[in-house]
Motif scaffolding. Structure first.
Motif, mmCIF file in Angstrom:
data_model
loop_
_atom_site.group_PDB
_atom_site.id
_atom_site.type_symbol
_atom_site.label_atom_id
_atom_site.label_comp_id
_atom_site.label_asym_id
_atom_site.label_seq_id
_atom_site.Cartn_x
_atom_site.Cartn_y
_atom_site.Cartn_z
ATOM 1 N N VAL A 694 1.076 -1.072 -0.075
ATOM 2 C CA VAL A 694 0.193 -0.070 -0.326
ATOM 3 C C VAL A 694 0.762 1.419 0.367
ATOM 4 C CG1 VAL A 694 -1.942 1.473 1.163
ATOM 5 C CG2 VAL A 694 -1.852 -1.377 1.073
ATOM 6 N N LEU A 695 0.148 1.803 -0.716
ATOM 7 C CA LEU A 695 1.716 3.199 -1.070
ATOM 8 C C LEU A 695 0.553 4.481 -0.251
ATOM 9 C CD1 LEU A 695 4.345 4.432 -2.378
ATOM 10 C CD2 LEU A 695 2.660 4.764 -4.308
ATOM 11 N N TYR A 696 1.781 5.190 0.433
ATOM 12 C CA TYR A 696 0.790 6.277 1.219
ATOM 13 C C TYR A 696 1.849 7.525 1.014
ATOM 14 C CZ TYR A 696 -1.238 2.975 3.825
ATOM 15 O OH TYR A 696 -1.032 1.885 4.761
ATOM 16 N N LEU A 697 0.991 8.965 1.386
ATOM 17 C CA LEU A 697 1.704 10.350 1.003
ATOM 18 C C LEU A 697 1.454 10.917 1.781
ATOM 19 C CD1 LEU A 697 2.964 12.433 -0.850
ATOM 20 C CD2 LEU A 697 1.390 12.422 -1.968
ATOM 21 N N ASN A 698 3.115 11.945 2.442
ATOM 22 C CA ASN A 698 2.180 12.984 3.328
ATOM 23 C C ASN A 698 3.174 13.655 3.118
ATOM 24 O OD1 ASN A 698 4.961 12.334 4.363
ATOM 25 N ND2 ASN A 698 4.691 11.065 6.630
ATOM 26 N N GLU A 699 3.152 15.371 4.029
ATOM 27 C CA GLU A 699 3.663 16.620 3.182
ATOM 28 C C GLU A 699 5.137 16.388 3.536
ATOM 29 O OE1 GLU A 699 2.193 15.895 5.961
ATOM 30 O OE2 GLU A 699 -0.111 17.408 5.356
ATOM 31 N N THR A 700 5.812 15.093 3.355
ATOM 32 C CA THR A 700 7.115 15.276 3.637
ATOM 33 C C THR A 700 7.711 14.561 2.860
ATOM 34 O OG1 THR A 700 7.125 14.118 6.037
ATOM 35 C CG2 THR A 700 7.614 17.400 5.250
ATOM 36 N N MET A 701 7.056 13.258 2.898
ATOM 37 C CA MET A 701 7.592 12.026 2.292
ATOM 38 C C MET A 701 6.704 11.085 1.210
ATOM 39 S SD MET A 701 8.584 9.671 5.877
ATOM 40 C CE MET A 701 9.615 8.817 4.691
ATOM 41 N N LEU A 702 6.886 9.943 0.567
ATOM 42 C CA LEU A 702 6.583 9.301 0.336
ATOM 43 C C LEU A 702 6.760 7.926 0.934
ATOM 44 C CD1 LEU A 702 4.248 8.275 -2.255
ATOM 45 C CD2 LEU A 702 6.493 7.689 -3.482
ATOM 46 N N THR A 743 6.311 0.115 7.473
ATOM 47 C CA THR A 743 6.432 0.851 6.684
ATOM 48 C C THR A 743 7.649 1.959 6.219
ATOM 49 O OG1 THR A 743 6.258 3.303 6.995
ATOM 50 C CG2 THR A 743 4.202 2.089 5.720
ATOM 51 N N LYS A 744 8.923 1.644 4.806
ATOM 52 C CA LYS A 744 9.973 2.106 4.658
ATOM 53 C C LYS A 744 9.403 3.403 3.467
ATOM 54 C CE LYS A 744 12.723 -2.148 4.540
ATOM 55 N NZ LYS A 744 13.715 -2.378 3.783
ATOM 56 N N GLY A 745 10.029 4.081 3.101
ATOM 57 C CA GLY A 745 10.519 5.455 2.642
ATOM 58 C C GLY A 745 11.518 6.716 1.795
ATOM 59 N N VAL A 746 10.609 7.196 1.552
ATOM 60 C CA VAL A 746 11.720 8.591 0.708
ATOM 61 C C VAL A 746 11.595 9.671 1.457
ATOM 62 C CG1 VAL A 746 13.599 6.442 -0.710
ATOM 63 C CG2 VAL A 746 11.514 7.815 -1.341
ATOM 64 N N GLY A 747 12.390 10.909 1.099
ATOM 65 C CA GLY A 747 11.881 12.254 1.137
ATOM 66 C C GLY A 747 11.581 11.961 -0.028
ATOM 67 N N LEU A 748 10.282 13.581 -0.614
ATOM 68 C CA LEU A 748 9.768 13.666 -1.564
ATOM 69 C C LEU A 748 11.441 14.804 -2.191
ATOM 70 C CD1 LEU A 748 6.186 14.935 -1.183
ATOM 71 C CD2 LEU A 748 7.216 12.917 -2.242
ATOM 72 N N TYR A 749 12.001 15.310 -1.351
ATOM 73 C CA TYR A 749 13.295 16.372 -1.677
ATOM 74 C C TYR A 749 14.069 14.897 -2.708
ATOM 75 C CZ TYR A 749 12.139 20.460 0.236
ATOM 76 O OH TYR A 749 11.746 21.533 0.681
ATOM 77 N N GLU A 750 14.456 13.526 -2.582
ATOM 78 C CA GLU A 750 14.779 12.367 -2.873
ATOM 79 C C GLU A 750 14.509 11.950 -4.318
ATOM 80 O OE1 GLU A 750 15.511 9.465 -0.252
ATOM 81 O OE2 GLU A 750 15.708 11.010 0.957
ATOM 82 N N VAL A 751 12.838 11.850 -4.600
ATOM 83 C CA VAL A 751 12.803 12.139 -5.552
ATOM 84 C C VAL A 751 12.683 13.046 -7.115
ATOM 85 C CG1 VAL A 751 10.640 10.767 -6.996
ATOM 86 C CG2 VAL A 751 10.689 11.167 -5.000
ATOM 87 N N ARG A 752 13.452 12.621 -8.005
ATOM 88 C CA ARG A 752 13.661 13.846 -9.299
ATOM 89 C C ARG A 752 12.886 13.625 -10.122
ATOM 90 N NH1 ARG A 752 19.369 12.123 -11.563
ATOM 91 N NH2 ARG A 752 19.707 13.397 -12.659
ATOM 92 N N TYR A 753 12.402 13.121 -11.016
ATOM 93 C CA TYR A 753 11.270 13.067 -12.224
ATOM 94 C C TYR A 753 10.600 11.233 -12.032
ATOM 95 C CZ TYR A 753 14.640 10.572 -14.850
ATOM 96 O OH TYR A 753 15.658 9.650 -15.497
ATOM 97 N N VAL A 754 9.867 11.638 -13.331
ATOM 98 C CA VAL A 754 8.819 10.984 -13.155
ATOM 99 C C VAL A 754 8.238 11.236 -14.710
ATOM 100 C CG1 VAL A 754 6.213 11.287 -12.239
ATOM 101 C CG2 VAL A 754 7.122 8.938 -12.969
ATOM 102 N N ARG A 755 7.936 9.875 -15.619
ATOM 103 C CA ARG A 755 7.822 10.009 -16.498
ATOM 104 C C ARG A 755 6.542 9.140 -17.018
ATOM 105 N NH1 ARG A 755 9.938 14.240 -15.921
ATOM 106 N NH2 ARG A 755 11.466 15.707 -17.281
ATOM 107 N N VAL A 756 5.647 9.282 -17.817
ATOM 108 C CA VAL A 756 4.676 8.535 -18.380
ATOM 109 C C VAL A 756 5.366 8.015 -19.565
ATOM 110 C CG1 VAL A 756 2.494 8.084 -19.332
ATOM 111 C CG2 VAL A 756 2.555 10.148 -18.020
#
Length: 889
Positions: A694-702, A743-756
């Motif tokens: 299950v994937l979660y999102l909050n204000e600072t991380m994924l 859960t495990k996660g990464v900070g949103l600052y660590e995500v660089r890009y996503v492309r369809v």
């Protein structure tokens, strides 16, 4: 008076019988019934057997703190003293009621420590009392009142009272008779010799005419003598005058106890975790004479250990023995008269001349002189002995001296060694004390250096002048830097103000920082954390959000002192961030008031006493909670419910049916809420097989659930058996949280890009090759890392845990107690992910990839900022801002 009343009550009402039930302590009751059994001796014991048992128990108690002994003590020191007094019948206890009253009125008979049995007290100087300075005494002294007798000496007009007192010193008993005037004379002499003396019982004229309570007076005098010895023993000394007054032969007891304790601690084999310690054989000879001497052949104590003799050449040692040997062999017994007559013989007499040899007449050749000058190797048994650590520590405590020479074997020239346990701890403590003492000695030397020596005044003047020059140069340089820094700061502040005004950012003035700093200083001085005061400005530090989410409802809960001492909620830390959430709520301990029904598990803590929790770590939040004062106000964010979130299928349907599609901001906000609630998805990795999560999102991380999270959560739950208390049933205790604990996660600052349509190489090899590429998307992160996900056909919001049924079991777990864990996990997965609306995986993949692209762009807007020089800089963590709250409570 009390004894008269007791006698009258006995004559009128009869003697009260023995009632052991009054002893509520089971150990005391058992010792009262069989004291010899408590000490571990037979019923037909001898006095020395009881004394030996008490001594062995004291050494066993000192084992963990002083020695390396592993013997288990029979009793604690208090109960050992009680058993010894009952065995020796020193307290004249005939009934259990008397024992209970004595333990309440005279607890001094059962107080002290196990080291009181050791002869380690040094004598204080007493004029007129002959006591060798190397004689030692023990702290175990009990002065017990026995009776009083009427006596009249010749030449006295009136009779007087003599108090019969029993003395129990280190397991030895005897009786003495003393008058009150003798105690008064002793007190006067002690007041002149000691710095502090306990209070002495006041005299009363009623005792002279026979109307006083002599028993109470006798007990007070005994209590006074015991307090004097105890106060001195606490400082490691004893009064020879007091022991002589009590007719205690301290030298004889020292001889007996030193030999017996040394025999108990000595061993021929090496104790586990210990090293061999060397002792000078010459000192041992004097010690043997001391402990084996009796009556007229009583020798003086050996004095401090002379191990320094083992560290100097043997030729010098022999000269030292020859020079000081007669002094070391001095005894307390006068020399025989024949020795005095022999010393008075004329040197020219025939008897003396027969054995007299002139040293100057002896002619020694150079070869013989060189052979005699060669150092003789030290041999065990002739020059030294090897003992264990326990005996060395005991001799060091009693006699002093040194130094400590520890070796791995019994040979003096073997490698130095240090045993484990207490030996290593003691060695490290001594080394630390030596270092501290040397440092303080050097500091005192330089601090109190004399200014009268030649050349000292010039050196001190030059040093003072150089210090003044350095201070002036430092002040001028600091002023110059401040002027330059002021110009740069003004220019940088103007640039920042202009840039931030264009970007509509708030500016934290320096005054707010100064107020914040002062606020922290005052809180630290008071030993508290920062808290708001009514009507006063309160500066708080608030962490900025990386992305904006459509948050759920926020609510405040106020806890009062009636809810204490601990909060009825369990707060835990998020497994992959510093977020603090509500793990469980104790409904029984929580007094339900207005607003408290919203307190649900998985609620996120936002504010603690008006201070935002977004800028604090979990440990800081818990510290604020522990340091806060009642009433305690907490603000939480309620977890999203399925009714608050539109499922993915509904979002896709609205986007298709709406003319022109849903507005981009509305659609992005709906997807954010779906991610905040949780989306079932399949995660792929470079190694291993993919797993559903299950994937979660909050204000600072994924973040997402770990593999086998459902099984771990099911195993952590504690299902109570069915027990009905009244009409209510015991609910199941909540285990680990699927959303925040597993859960495990990464900070949103660590995500660089996503492309369809762009996926990583991990989805093209291994078990991930079977995944349809149209259903997958990849998030590319820093460090060439990727997060690969696959949209499931039943993708929807994550459902919360179902409520327990009336039987206290989860709906999918009613028949799981007879099956294994794998069936339990499959049943839980069917109950959690089953019966979801089917969605188009390709369209859902496009929707999530588009949403994550917007989220990454939004995060990048808060990540990049311009520094004072105007260069763009990337943040690694969310920015924290200062905010003023006026009139906060």
């Amino acid at each position: 008076m009390s004894s008269i009343l007791d006698s009258l009550s006995t004559a009128v009402f009869g003697e009260e019988g023995d009632d052991p039930s009054c002893l509520t302590d089971p150990v005391t009751a058992s010792l009262y019934e069989a004291p010899a059994k408590g000490l571990g001796i037979s019923a037909n014991f001898t006095p020395w057997e009881a004394r030996d048992a008490l001594r062995n128990n004291c050494l066993a108690l000192l084992g963990p703190t002083h020695f390396n002994r592993k013997d288990k003590p029979v009793l604690t020191h208090k109960y050992a003293l009680l058993a010894y007094h009952l065995c020796m019948k020193t307290l004249k206890i005939k009934k259990a009621q008397q024992l209970k009253a004595l333990m309440e009125d005279e607890p001094r008979f059962f107080q002290g420590g196990a080291s009181d049995m050791l002869q380690i007290l040094r004598p204080v100087p007493c004029e007129g009392v002959a006591m060798h300075p190397h004689v030692r005494a023990g702290a175990m002294l009990h002065v017990i009142y026995d009776d009083y007798a009427l006596c009249q000496e010749a030449g006295e007009p009136m009779p007087h009272q003599q108090y019969v007192i029993q003395i129990s010193y280190c397991g030895r008993q005897h009786f003495i008779r003393r008058r009150y005037s003798e105690f008064r004379a002793l007190h006067d002499r002690l007041s002149k010799e000691l710095l502090v003396v306990p209070g002495f019982p006041n005299g009363d004229a009623s005792y002279k005419i026979g109307l006083g309570d002599y028993a109470a007076r006798g007990r007070a005098l005994c209590r006074y003598a015991g307090r004097v010895h105890a106060s001195l023993a606490a400082r490691g000394v004893f009064s020879p005058r007091l022991l002589a007054f009590l007719e205690v032969d301290a030298a004889r007891v020292h001889i007996e106890e030193d030999g017996r304790v040394s025999k108990l601690l000595d061993s021929t084999a090496q104790i586990s975790g210990s090293a061999w310690h060397m002792v000078d054989e010459y000192w041992l000879k004097r010690w043997r004479k001391f402990v084996l001497g009796r009556a007229a052949r009583r020798y003086e104590p050996p004095g401090p250990i002379t191990n320094e003799r083992l560290l100097i050449p043997l030729a010098e040692t022999a000269a030292l023995v020859k020079r000081d040997g007669d002094e070391f062999r001095a005894t307390t017994v006068p020399r025989p008269s024949r020795r005095k007559h022999r010393e008075t013989f004329a040197p020219a007499s025939a008897t003396v001349a027969k054995y007299h040899v002139d040293a100057e007449a002896i002619i020694v050749s150079p070869d013989e002189a060189s052979q005699k000058a060669q150092p003789e190797p030290a041999t065990i048994g002739r020059h030294y002995r090897a003992i264990n650590y326990d005996l060395w520590v005991y001799w060091k405590m009693v006699h002093g001296g040194g130094p400590c020479i520890s070796r791995k074997t019994k040979e003096l020239d073997s490698l130095p060694a240090c045993g484990a346990g207490r030996e290593a701890t003691s060695r490290l403590q001594r080394f630390g004390r030596v270092c501290i003492a040397k440092q303080r000695k050097l500091e005192d030397y330089w601090r109190h250096l004399s200014a009268t020596a030649a050349g000292v005044r010039e050196v001190l003047a030059d040093a003072a002048e150089q210090k003044i020059r350095d201070r002036v140069d430092e002040t001028l340089g600091r002023a110059k830097n401040k002027r330059t820094e002021g110009r740069l700061k003004l220019a940088a502040r103007y640039t920042q103000r202009m840039w931030r005004s264009k970007k509509a950012y708030a500016f934290n003035d320096d005054n707010v920082r100064v107020m914040k700093h002062a606020q922290e200083i005052f809180a630290t001085a008071d030993g508290e954390v920062e808290h708001a005061s009514a009507g006063a400005p309160f500066i708080v530090e608030e962490g900025e959000r990386i992305v904006q989410l459509g948050g759920a409802e926020q609510y405040e809960v106020k806890f009062t002192e009636a809810d204490g001492p601990s909060l009825p909620v369990v707060l835990k830390k998020h497994s992959c961030s510093e977020l603090t959430f509500v793990h469980s709520v104790d409904k029984k301990a929580l007094s339900m008031k207005k607003g408290r029904d919203q307190l649900l598990p998985d609620s996120v803590l936002l504010v603690v006493q008006a201070y935002p929790a977004s800028s604090l770590s979990h440990e800081q939040v818990m510290h604020r909670l522990r340091s806060a004062k009642w009433p305690l106000t907490l603000r939480f964010a309620r977890p999203l419910a399925p009714a608050d979130v539109a499922p993915v299928s509904r979002i896709l349907e609205l986007d298709e049916t709406t003319t022109g599609g849903l507005p981009a901001d509305l659609k992005l906000q709906m997807v954010k809420r779906v991610l905040a609630m949780g989306v079932p998805i399949r995660k792929h990795a470079k190694r291993g097989s993919p797993h559903d999560t299950v994937l979660y999102l909050n204000e600072t991380m994924l973040f997402w659930r770990i593999k086998n999270a459902t099984k771990l959560q099911a195993d952590s739950k504690i299902v109570r058996k069915k027990k009905v208390i009244g009409e209510e049933e015991q609910p199941e205790v909540r285990g680990l949280s699927l959303k925040y604990d597993l859960t495990k996660g990464v900070g949103l600052y660590e995500v660089r890009y996503v492309r369809v349509g762009k996926i990583s190489a991990a989805l093209r090899r291994g078990a991930s090759r079977k995944a349809p590429e149209a259903h997958c998307f990849s998030l590319f992160c820093d460090g060439n890392k990727t997060l690969d996900f696959e949209i499931l056909k039943d993708a929807s919001v994550d459902r919360p845990e179902p409520k327990p049924d009336p039987l206290g079991l989860w709906p999918s777990r009613r028949r799981l107690y007879s099956s294994n864990a794998a069936k339990m996990v499959r049943t839980l997965r069917r109950s959690e992910f089953g019966r979801r609306p089917q969605v188009d995986s390709a369209n859902a993949r496009t929707l999530f990839a588009w949403a994550f692209d917007k989220i990454v762009a939004e995060a990048r807007g808060t990540k990049i900022f311009v520094d004072k020089t105007g260069a763009p800089v990337a943040r690694s963590s969310p920015k924290k801002r200062l905010r003023m709250i006026v009139g906060a409570r």
